[in-house]
Structures are given as structure tokens and as C-alpha cells.
Design a protein around this motif. Structure first.
Motif, PDB file in Angstrom:
ATOM      1  N   TYR A 128      -7.939 -83.820   1.213  1.00 58.50           N
ATOM      2  CA  TYR A 128      -9.340 -84.120   1.769  1.00 58.50           C
ATOM      3  C   TYR A 128     -10.460 -84.324   0.846  1.00 58.50           C
ATOM      4  O   TYR A 128     -11.241 -84.981   0.935  1.00 58.50           O
ATOM      5  CB  TYR A 128      -9.822 -82.957   2.645  1.00 58.50           C
ATOM      6  CG  TYR A 128      -9.070 -82.371   3.986  1.00 58.50           C
ATOM      7  CD1 TYR A 128      -8.744 -83.337   4.807  1.00 58.50           C
ATOM      8  CD2 TYR A 128      -8.216 -81.317   3.992  1.00 58.50           C
ATOM      9  CE1 TYR A 128      -7.795 -83.012   5.889  1.00 58.50           C
ATOM     10  CE2 TYR A 128      -7.555 -80.772   4.776  1.00 58.50           C
ATOM     11  CZ  TYR A 128      -7.126 -81.676   5.753  1.00 58.50           C
ATOM     12  OH  TYR A 128      -6.512 -81.212   6.686  1.00 58.50           O
ATOM     13  N   PRO A 131     -11.172 -89.086  -0.810  1.00 55.58           N
ATOM     14  CA  PRO A 131     -11.167 -90.181   0.483  1.00 55.58           C
ATOM     15  C   PRO A 131     -10.068 -91.216   0.507  1.00 55.58           C
ATOM     16  O   PRO A 131      -9.960 -91.930   1.784  1.00 55.58           O
ATOM     17  CB  PRO A 131     -12.597 -90.622   0.407  1.00 55.58           C
ATOM     18  CG  PRO A 131     -13.004 -90.369  -1.080  1.00 55.58           C
ATOM     19  CD  PRO A 131     -12.070 -89.140  -1.547  1.00 55.58           C
ATOM     20  N   LEU A 134      -7.368 -91.189   3.161  1.00 57.83           N
ATOM     21  CA  LEU A 134      -7.742 -91.868   4.555  1.00 57.83           C
ATOM     22  C   LEU A 134      -7.122 -93.092   4.807  1.00 57.83           C
ATOM     23  O   LEU A 134      -7.048 -93.533   5.832  1.00 57.83           O
ATOM     24  CB  LEU A 134      -9.156 -92.151   4.802  1.00 57.83           C
ATOM     25  CG  LEU A 134     -10.010 -90.826   4.693  1.00 57.83           C
ATOM     26  CD1 LEU A 134     -11.552 -90.847   4.496  1.00 57.83           C
ATOM     27  CD2 LEU A 134      -9.666 -89.952   6.045  1.00 57.83           C
ATOM     28  N   VAL A 152      -6.321 -93.313  11.645  1.00 58.28           N
ATOM     29  CA  VAL A 152      -7.697 -92.709  11.217  1.00 58.28           C
ATOM     30  C   VAL A 152      -8.653 -93.920  11.817  1.00 58.28           C
ATOM     31  O   VAL A 152      -8.606 -95.069  11.723  1.00 58.28           O
ATOM     32  CB  VAL A 152      -7.981 -92.824   9.656  1.00 58.28           C
ATOM     33  CG1 VAL A 152      -9.356 -92.198   9.333  1.00 58.28           C
ATOM     34  CG2 VAL A 152      -6.999 -91.923   8.993  1.00 58.28           C
ATOM     35  N   TYR A 172     -15.144 -89.319  10.001  1.00 55.16           N
ATOM     36  CA  TYR A 172     -13.762 -89.879  10.550  1.00 55.16           C
ATOM     37  C   TYR A 172     -13.139 -89.050  11.248  1.00 55.16           C
ATOM     38  O   TYR A 172     -13.196 -87.888  11.053  1.00 55.16           O
ATOM     39  CB  TYR A 172     -13.062 -90.198   9.084  1.00 55.16           C
ATOM     40  CG  TYR A 172     -13.532 -91.049   7.958  1.00 55.16           C
ATOM     41  CD1 TYR A 172     -13.127 -92.485   8.240  1.00 55.16           C
ATOM     42  CD2 TYR A 172     -14.566 -90.568   6.940  1.00 55.16           C
ATOM     43  CE1 TYR A 172     -13.556 -93.179   7.073  1.00 55.16           C
ATOM     44  CE2 TYR A 172     -15.244 -91.447   6.072  1.00 55.16           C
ATOM     45  CZ  TYR A 172     -14.578 -92.830   6.083  1.00 55.16           C
ATOM     46  OH  TYR A 172     -15.008 -93.967   5.245  1.00 55.16           O
ATOM     47  N   LEU A 174      -9.097 -87.988  12.383  1.00 50.68           N
ATOM     48  CA  LEU A 174      -7.907 -88.256  12.250  1.00 50.68           C
ATOM     49  C   LEU A 174      -6.898 -87.780  13.298  1.00 50.68           C
ATOM     50  O   LEU A 174      -7.246 -86.786  13.789  1.00 50.68           O
ATOM     51  CB  LEU A 174      -7.317 -87.526  10.703  1.00 50.68           C
ATOM     52  CG  LEU A 174      -7.682 -88.129   9.502  1.00 50.68           C
ATOM     53  CD1 LEU A 174      -9.121 -88.116   9.094  1.00 50.68           C
ATOM     54  CD2 LEU A 174      -6.762 -87.209   8.568  1.00 50.68           C
ATOM     55  N   TRP A 191     -16.539 -85.076  -0.276  1.00 47.62           N
ATOM     56  CA  TRP A 191     -16.087 -84.114   1.115  1.00 47.62           C
ATOM     57  C   TRP A 191     -17.066 -83.250   1.168  1.00 47.62           C
ATOM     58  O   TRP A 191     -17.405 -82.469   0.474  1.00 47.62           O
ATOM     59  CB  TRP A 191     -14.859 -83.489   0.752  1.00 47.62           C
ATOM     60  CG  TRP A 191     -14.125 -82.676   2.042  1.00 47.62           C
ATOM     61  CD1 TRP A 191     -14.597 -82.788   3.154  1.00 47.62           C
ATOM     62  CD2 TRP A 191     -13.368 -81.732   1.654  1.00 47.62           C
ATOM     63  NE1 TRP A 191     -13.740 -82.195   3.965  1.00 47.62           N
ATOM     64  CE2 TRP A 191     -12.916 -81.392   3.108  1.00 47.62           C
ATOM     65  CE3 TRP A 191     -12.777 -80.891   0.690  1.00 47.62           C
ATOM     66  CZ2 TRP A 191     -12.193 -80.265   3.425  1.00 47.62           C
ATOM     67  CZ3 TRP A 191     -11.810 -79.993   0.927  1.00 47.62           C
ATOM     68  CH2 TRP A 191     -11.602 -79.632   2.195  1.00 47.62           C
TER      69      TRP A 191
END
Length: 209
Positions: A128, A131, A134, A152, A172, A174, A191
Motif C-alpha cells: 500500500y 502506489p 496498483l 483496480v 481506488y 481493489l 498513502w
């Protein structure tokens, strides 16, 4: 002469330290609106590699009865966006898990759930803090060693409160196996927050300290 040598060693030490940086994320964790523990991440990086350690400790109590306990420790090493090593231990309400992995030649060898899985040399966990994860199509679950397909969503520009400040962020969504995770990042890709589904139609929420 000794003073000159000591001075030179001191300067060399300072030069090396200048190339090393640290970054920390400390979260309070809530189940719905009830605080149940913390999850902290420490990123140490230099020109050669990154090292990430994380520790989680949750306890859900009802009156004087402990209904759930969770302890998790994880250490990962990275070269750029590629995982090079992992070692994690977890106790999920009395059920133990252990995951380990390392690069061997041109493969990442992952051991978890009493089996060894061969993965591409450049694999990723649910990192996390980075990024770039992602963009991955498959990710390693550091608790149990499972490798899951990930989808995502496109980012959604939203407002979020972090440390009592209202910020513009990108959200976002997931989907990874049975997990549905919401993540928020700042405009500088920092984050900021996490939420995910929990049993009993509840929400697990990470609030940055």
C-alpha cells in the motif's frame, strides 16, 4: 593522527547516512467505530534497496470478553518495484501463519501454507505504501502466502479528513479474491487511508495518526 582518522571516519559515516531515508505510516485501526488496535509501517531505503517492516496488533472485546485477537509481523525487501525477500508471521485468533520468500535465479520462490510457489522474479505484495502496486494484476497476500488476481478501479477525486485536516485525495477500489479494499492517496501519491469489508457486514478502517 588519530584525530584526523576519527574525523575521516565520521565524515564517511555522515555521507552514507545522507543516502538513507526513512518514512513511517502509523494507523489506528477501527472495526466500524470501535478502535481495536494499530498497524504501523516503516520504510527504510537507500540507493540499493528498500526494507519495509510492519506490525499489527488488534483486539476486539465485548465487555470483559475478548472475541478476536490478531498479531502480525512482516519484513519485506525490495529492489525498485520488485520484491526480493519476505518473512512474515501471523496469529489470527490462535491460527498461526508463516510466509517466506526469496529470489532464486530468475524466479521468486514463495513458501506459504506448507507449499512452495514459483512466481516471476518481479512480483509484488499488497504494498500500500507504494502506489505502483496498483498496476499489478496479481499480488501476494503476506498473511497466508496466497497469490490473488487483482482488479483496480480508475481513481476517483474526493475529499478526505486526515489528522483533522480536509484534503483532496484519490480513491481506488481493489477487488482481490474475496477482498474488497478502498484506498486513498494524496495528490502527491502519499498513502492516506484504507477501508475493507469485515465479517458481519462490518468495515475495517485505518486512520492515519
Amino acid at each position: 593522527m588519530n584525530r584526523i582518522l576519527i574525523l575521516m571516519l565520521s565524515l564517511l559515516s555522515m555521507t552514507g547516512a545522507a543516502h538513507a531515508t526513512e518514512q513511517e505510516w502509523r494507523f489506528r485501526v477501527y472495526l466500524d467505530d470501535k478502535e481495536i488496535g494499530t498497524h504501523n509501517f516503516l520504510l527504510e531505503q537507500n540507493e540499493e534497496q528498500q526494507r519495509v517492516t510492519s506490525e499489527a496488533s488488534f483486539e476486539y472485546r465485548l465487555m470483559f470478553l475478548t472475541l478476536f485477537e490478531y498479531q502480525h509481523e512482516n519484513t519485506e525487501t525490495w529492489s525498485g518495484d520488485c520484491l526480493t525477500g519476505i518473512e512474515s508471521r501471523t496469529d489470527a485468533n490462535g491460527k498461526p501463519y508463516r510466509v517466506s520468500g526469496v529470489i532464486e535465479e530468475d524466479r521468486f520462490m514463495l513458501k506459504g501454507n506448507d507449499e512452495v510457489i514459483e512466481l516471476p522474479a518481479c512480483s509484488m505484495t499488497f504494498a500500500y505504501w507504494n502506489p505502483a502496486f496498483l498496476e499489478a494484476e496479481r499480488l501476494i497476500n503476506v498473511q497466508n502466502g496466497e497469490v490473488v488476481d487483482v482488479q483496480v478501479s480508475a481513481p476517483e477525486r474526493v475529499q478526505i479528513t486526515v489528522r483533522n485536516q480536509r484534503l483532496t485525495a484519490y480513491r481506488y477500489q481493489l477487488q482481490a479474491g474475496e477482498m474488497n479494499i478502498d484506498l486513498w492517496y494524496s495528490e502527491d501519491k502519499e498513502w492516506l487511508a484504507l477501508e475493507t469489508d469485515a465479517r458481519g457486514d462490518r468495515r475495517l478502517r485505518y486512520e492515519l495518526i
